[in-house]
Design an enzyme around this catalytic site. Structure first.
Site, PDB file in Angstrom:
ATOM      1  N   GLY A  13       0.821  -1.228   0.000  1.00  0.00           N
ATOM      2  CA  GLY A  13       0.000   0.000   0.000  1.00  0.00           C
ATOM      3  C   GLY A  13       0.845   1.264   0.000  1.00  0.00           C
ATOM      4  N   ARG A  44       0.005 -10.411  -0.283  1.00  0.00           N
ATOM      5  CA  ARG A  44      -0.474 -11.652  -0.931  1.00  0.00           C
ATOM      6  C   ARG A  44       0.094 -11.788  -2.345  1.00  0.00           C
ATOM      7  NH1 ARG A  44      -6.504  -9.331  -1.894  1.00  0.00           N
ATOM      8  NH2 ARG A  44      -5.615  -7.474  -2.742  1.00  0.00           N
ATOM      9  N   LYS A 174       4.477  15.642  14.369  1.00  0.00           N
ATOM     10  CA  LYS A 174       5.026  16.836  13.721  1.00  0.00           C
ATOM     11  C   LYS A 174       5.782  17.681  14.751  1.00  0.00           C
ATOM     12  CE  LYS A 174       1.506  17.114  10.111  1.00  0.00           C
ATOM     13  NZ  LYS A 174       2.004  17.285   8.763  1.00  0.00           N
ATOM     14  N   HIS A 232      -6.865  15.149  14.018  1.00  0.00           N
ATOM     15  CA  HIS A 232      -5.757  16.105  14.097  1.00  0.00           C
ATOM     16  C   HIS A 232      -6.100  17.411  14.824  1.00  0.00           C
ATOM     17  CE1 HIS A 232      -4.361  13.195  11.344  1.00  0.00           C
ATOM     18  NE2 HIS A 232      -4.792  13.734  10.228  1.00  0.00           N
ATOM     19  N   LYS A 317     -10.213  21.253   1.887  1.00  0.00           N
ATOM     20  CA  LYS A 317      -9.415  20.903   0.702  1.00  0.00           C
ATOM     21  C   LYS A 317      -9.672  21.921  -0.393  1.00  0.00           C
ATOM     22  CE  LYS A 317      -8.983  16.037   1.786  1.00  0.00           C
ATOM     23  NZ  LYS A 317      -7.576  16.007   2.209  1.00  0.00           N
TER      24      LYS A 317
HETATM   25  C1  BG6 Z   1      -4.825  12.784   6.724  1.00  0.00           C
HETATM   26  C2  BG6 Z   1      -6.140  12.978   6.049  1.00  0.00           C
HETATM   27  O1  BG6 Z   1      -4.996  12.250   8.008  1.00  0.00           O
HETATM   28  O2  BG6 Z   1      -4.156  14.047   6.838  1.00  0.00           O
HETATM   29  C3  BG6 Z   1      -5.950  13.611   4.679  1.00  0.00           C
HETATM   30  O3  BG6 Z   1      -6.786  11.720   5.901  1.00  0.00           O
HETATM   31  C4  BG6 Z   1      -5.159  14.895   4.800  1.00  0.00           C
HETATM   32  O4  BG6 Z   1      -7.201  13.868   4.054  1.00  0.00           O
HETATM   33  C5  BG6 Z   1      -3.876  14.664   5.588  1.00  0.00           C
HETATM   34  O5  BG6 Z   1      -4.844  15.334   3.483  1.00  0.00           O
HETATM   35  C6  BG6 Z   1      -3.173  15.977   5.875  1.00  0.00           C
HETATM   36  O6  BG6 Z   1      -1.934  15.699   6.463  1.00  0.00           O
HETATM   37  P1  BG6 Z   1      -0.725  16.701   6.294  1.00  0.00           P
HETATM   38  O7  BG6 Z   1       0.366  16.100   7.117  1.00  0.00           O
HETATM   39  O8  BG6 Z   1      -0.402  16.769   4.834  1.00  0.00           O
HETATM   40  O9  BG6 Z   1      -1.198  18.036   6.809  1.00  0.00           O
END
Ligand code: BG6
Length: 454
Positions: A13, A44, A174, A232, A317
Site C-alpha cells: 500500500g 499476498r 510533527k 488532528h 481541501k
Molecule cells: C490525513 C487525512 O490524516 O491528513 C488527509 O486523511 C489529509 O485527508 C492529511 O490530506 C493531511 O496531512 P498533512 O500532514 O499533509 O497536513
C-alpha cells in the site's frame, strides 16, 4: 536473534512506500534504531524480496534506496484473511526472534480487516496479551462514529492490552505539535498569560490545496469533520487548552487532555460546511454527494482556564494554500488604549506546515521622528536552520513505538470523547456551501463571526 521485528500488513500500500519504509530507512541510516532490525513486509502478491523492493522503489518514484532497504526488508507472502497462513508466519518469526525481541505489528490495512488479523495473530500466539514487547500499531479511520469505534476497540481489547496498542495520529509526530507544551510551559512569558484573562481567541487551521487525490471510497463516507477535526485538530486543541500535567509521562499528559475533551462545547450557530466545486465530478463520487470538504466551527473549552474563549477550527481541501497553523490572539493591554493609535493585538503563531516554527507579532514604534506604530513580527523558522534535514513525523512515531514511549499516541478515552463530540455535530450536518475559492468562505465566516481567519 533480532532486536526489532517490524511486521507490516499492507506492505504494497501507499502508506508503506510513502511513509513507513522511508522513515525506517532514515532511522536505520542515521543509526537511530538498532541495525539488528528486520522488516517483514507481508503481502499476498507473488513476489520474492527483490521483486517487492523493485515494486516499492518504483511506486515511490525512486525516492527509496533499494540497497539500504535490502539490508533489513524481507517479503513474506501470505493471505492475511486466511487463518491457516498464520502458522507459517509464526514459524518464520520464531526463527528470527528471542524473548527480548520487540515485535511490532503495523496494520496498514482497511479497518474491516483488523478483526481477522488481530484474532489470527492471537490464536497462533504470535502476539501475547500483556507482553509489552508485542505491540500493535494502526491509524485512522478508527471507526466512523462512537459506536463503530467502540466495537473495534472492544474487539482489540480481547487480544491486546491497552498498553500494547499504538494508535497513530501523524499530526502528533510533527515537530511543532510536539513543541506546543514546551512553548507553553517552558516559557514564563507564555505560561503566565495562557488563560481567558489574556487570551482573546485561538484559531486552529489546516488548509490544503489538493482535492481528495483518488480516495473517493474513504473520503465520501468520511468528510472533513471526521477526516481532520475528530483526529488532528482536536488533538491540537487539547494540547493548546490543557492544564499543566502532574508530570510529562504519557498518562499524566493524557489525563489533562481528557479534561479538555470532557469540557468541549461547540456553537451550533457557527457551523459552516463547504464542498469544493468539482467534488461531485471526482471519480467514484456520487453526483448527489453532500459530503463536506470544508468545515468551520467555533468551540469553547469550559474549564476555569479557558471558559469564554472561542477556539475556531477550520479545515478544508482545495483552498488557497497548504498551511497548518495555530494563532493565539491576546487581548489589548489597558495602556494601549490611551495612545489612541491604530495598535493591533499580539499574536503568537505556531506554524506547523509548510515551514515549522513560530512567530510573535508585537506593536513597535516606527523608527524616526514621529510617534507612529507598526506591527512587527519576530520569527523562528526551524526548517530554515535545519537545512532540509527536518525529521519526518513518522520517524519520530516509529522510533517511539520501538522504544515503548506512548505520549504521542492516542489513548482509548481520547478517541471515545472526540467521537462523542463529532457525533453531536454530525446530527446538525447541513447541506454544504459550494465554494470555488477560500475568499468566499472567509467572507462567510467574517459575516458570521466578525473574525478574519488569517
Ligand atoms: C490525513 C487525512 O490524516 O491528513 C488527509 O486523511 C489529509 O485527508 C492529511 O490530506 C493531511 O496531512 P498533512 O500532514 O499533509 O497536513
Amino acid at each position: 536473534m533480532k532486536d526489532i521485528i517490524f511486521v507490516i500488513f499492507g506492505s504494497t500500500g501507499d502508506l508503506t512506500s510513502r511513509k513507513l519504509l522511508p522513515a525506517i530507512s532514515k532511522l536505520y541510516s542515521d543509526s537511530q534504531i538498532s541495525k539488528n532490525i528486520e522488516v517483514v513486509a507481508v503481502g499476498r502478491r507473488d513476489y520474492d524480496t527483490a521483486a517487492y523492493l523493485d515494486y516499492v522503489v518504483d511506486t515511490d518514484n525512486n525516492k527509496l534506496n533499494k540497497d539500504i532497504l535490502s539490508k533489513f526488508v524481507t517479503y513474506y507472502k501470505m493471505q492475511i484473511t486466511d487463518q491457516n497462513d498464520y502458522q507459517g508466519l509464526k514459524t518464520y518469526i520464531n526463527t528470527i526472534s528471542g524473548p527480548l525481541t520487540k515485535q511490532l505489528y503495523y496494520l496498514a490495512i482497511a479497518p474491516q480487516l483488523f478483526d481477522d488479523v488481530a484474532k489470527y495473530l492471537s490464536q497462533v500466539d504470535l502476539v501475547e496479551k500483556n507482553n509489552s514487547h508485542h505491540r500493535l500499531i494502526f491509524e485512522k479511520p478508527f471507526g466512523h462514529d462512537l459506536d463503530s469505534a467502540k466495537k473495534i476497540n472492544q474487539m482489540l481489547w480481547k487480544y491486546f492490552d491497552e498498553e500494547q496498542i499504538y494508535r497513530i495520529d501523524h499530526y502528533l509526530g510533527k515537530e511543532m505539535i510536539q513543541n506546543i507544551l514546551m512553548v507553553r510551559f517552558a516559557n514564563r512569558i507564555f505560561e503566565e498569560v495562557w488563560h481567558n484573562r489574556t487570551i482573546k481567541n485561538v484559531k486552529i487551521m489546516a488548509k490544503e490545496t489538493d482535492g481528495i487525490l483518488g480516495r473517493a471510497g474513504y473520503y465520501d463516507d468520511s468528510g472533513a469533520l471526521k477526516d481532520m477535526i475528530q483526529s488532528h485538530l482536536l488533538q491540537i486543541l487539547s494540547l493548546v487548552a490543557m492544564d499543566a500535567p502532574v508530570s510529562y509521562f504519557s498518562d499524566d499528559v493524557k489525563n489533562e487532555k481528557i479534561e479538555v475533551f470532557k469540557n468541549l462545547k461547540f456553537d451550533k450557530q457557527s457551523l459552516i460546511f463547504g464542498q469544493y466545486n468539482g467534488y461531485k465530478d471526482e471519480k467514484g463520487i456520487d453526483e448527489k454527494s453532500m459530503t463536506e470538504t470544508f468545515v468551520f466551527l467555533k468551540t469553547f473549552v469550559n474549564t476555569p482556564r479557558f471558559k469564554g474563549v472561542p477556539f475556531y477550527l477550520l479545515t478544508g481541501k482545495k483552498l488557497d494554500v497548504k498551511e497548518s497553523v495555530i494563532i493565539v490572539e491576546f487581548e489589548e493591554t489597558t495602556e494601549q488604549r490611551k495612545w489612541n493609535l491604530p495598535l493591533s493585538t499580539n499574536k503568537l503563531y505556531i506554524k506547523i506546515a509548510p515551514q515549522d516554527g513560530f512567530g510573535l507579532s508585537l506593536n513597535s514604534k516606527v523608527p524616526g521622528l514621529r510617534d507612529d506604530v507598526e506591527n512587527v513580527e519576530m520569527e523562528y523558522c526551524i526548517a530554515c536552520q535545519a537545512y532540509g534535514n527536518m525529521t519526518e513525523a513518522y520517524e519520530k512515531l516509529l522510533l517511539d513505538i520501538s522504544e515503548g514511549h506512548k505520549t504521542l499516541f492516542t489513548r482509548w478515552d481520547e478517541i471515545e470523547l472526540t467521537w462523542k463530540f463529532i457525533d453531536d455535530i454530525k446530527k446538525l450536518q447541513k447541506e454544504p456551501v459550494i465554494y470555488d475559492d477560500y475568499e468566499t468562505l472567509e467572507k462567510l465566516i467574517f459575516d458570521l463571526e466578525g473574525e478574519k481567519m488569517s
